[in-house]
Scaffold this motif. Structure first.
Motif, short mmCIF file in Angstrom:
data_model
loop_
_atom_site.label_atom_id
_atom_site.label_comp_id
_atom_site.label_asym_id
_atom_site.label_seq_id
_atom_site.Cartn_x
_atom_site.Cartn_y
_atom_site.Cartn_z
N LEU A 253 -6.35 1.07 0.56
CA LEU A 253 -7.14 -0.13 0.31
C LEU A 253 -8.60 0.28 0.15
CD1 LEU A 253 -5.40 -2.48 2.87
CD2 LEU A 253 -5.24 -2.61 0.38
N ASP B 186 -1.62 5.62 -1.92
CA ASP B 186 -2.71 4.68 -2.20
C ASP B 186 -3.49 4.36 -0.93
OD1 ASP B 186 -1.37 4.68 -4.59
OD2 ASP B 186 -0.63 2.63 -4.43
N VAL C 68 0.89 -1.17 0.00
CA VAL C 68 0.00 0.00 0.00
C VAL C 68 0.92 1.21 0.00
CG1 VAL C 68 -1.78 1.30 1.21
CG2 VAL C 68 -1.85 -1.19 1.23
N THR D 79 -2.27 -3.99 -6.70
CA THR D 79 -3.30 -4.97 -6.31
C THR D 79 -2.74 -6.38 -6.19
OG1 THR D 79 -4.04 -5.69 -8.52
CG2 THR D 79 -4.93 -3.61 -7.69
N THR E 264 -7.46 -1.65 -4.67
CA THR E 264 -6.68 -0.46 -4.34
C THR E 264 -7.23 0.77 -5.04
OG1 THR E 264 -4.71 -1.86 -4.20
CG2 THR E 264 -4.34 0.51 -4.37
#
Length: 249
Positions: free
Chosen positions: A93, A91, A87, A153, A199
């Protein structure tokens, strides 16, 4: 299974909080979060320290590095999870159940790697979608058409890194593409496509924020293709770039 999430940071204070929160909000109980900082000079480390104090599963390592891929490699070497994912500090989740979904998919299909869909979003309003990267069920022939999963991802079992090595940090932008060509071409591995958004990536990343970087990325993509024995690399590069146009529709 234990999941290690790696976040590389450098002067990331503007976006880091939402990235860390998206990991902290996950309902999956067995997550190790490694933050690899390159010696930030803003208040990135202050933000990280607040989260480390609140959760023992968050660990931070800060020292000068040679860029994003060097930081990622450090994280991989430190990871103790069965599954490793990333991550990045820009970015987040997509929703609190996504790590649980990923682990369940690994177990259901006995996969070596699992990947899904990605949304490019506005830097300030992460609910505003700019591009939609919808992936496909994996087949090695797709690599010849310039296809690849969205790297943020992609979650892989740790054994993949032990067997295939880490990211080549001589690449400035395309080390993830080089790595994925190396891994996805292995017939011994089994990859699963989870048809969900994993993501959200803020627009303005290293590979797409300047025309100069787009040129460098294309040059490095060609280098990665040749290094991994992709036939007709110029054709593959053309198809790779053209395929991205549908993400805006």
């Amino acid at each position: 299974m234990k999941v290690t999430i790696i976040t590389a940071t450098y002067n990331s204070a503007d976006t880091l909080t939402s990235s860390l929160e998206s990991v902290l909000e996950q309902d999956y109980p067995n997550i190790e979060h490694l933050i690899i900082d390159g010696g930030s000079t803003d208040n990135t480390l202050e933000i990280i320290q607040q989260y480390c104090c609140a959760d023992n599963n968050i660990q931070c390592y800060s020292e000068p590095d040679n860029g994003l891929y060097d930081a990622i490699n450090k994280g991989i070497n430190l990871a103790t999870g069965d599954i490793i994912g990333f991550v990045h500090s820009d970015d987040l989740l997509a929703h609190p159940e996504i790590i649980s979904d990923i682990v369940a998919y690994f177990e259901k299909g006995n996969y070596t790697g699992v990947y899904g869909n990605l949304l490019y979003v506005d830097r300030k309003d992460t609910d505003k979608v700019i591009r939609n990267w919808t992936s496909n069920i994996f087949h090695c022939n797709l690599l010849k058409r310039g296809w690849m999963p969205a790297h943020p991802t992609l979650f892989l079992k740790k054994e993949v890194y032990k067997e295939c090595g880490s990211f080549d940090d001589s690449f400035r932008i395309a080390a993830d593409y080089d790595f994925m060509l190396r891994v996805l071409s292995k017939n011994k591995y089994k990859f699963g496509f989870l048809p969900k958004v994993i993501t959200k990536m803020r627009m303005g990343g290293k590979s797409n924020k300047k025309l100069k970087n787009i040129v460098i990325k294309s040059q490095e993509d060609l280098r990665a293709m040749r290094a991994n024995d992709v036939k007709n690399p110029l054709v593959t590069l053309f198809l790779k770039n053209v395929s991205k146009l549908k993400q805006f529709i």
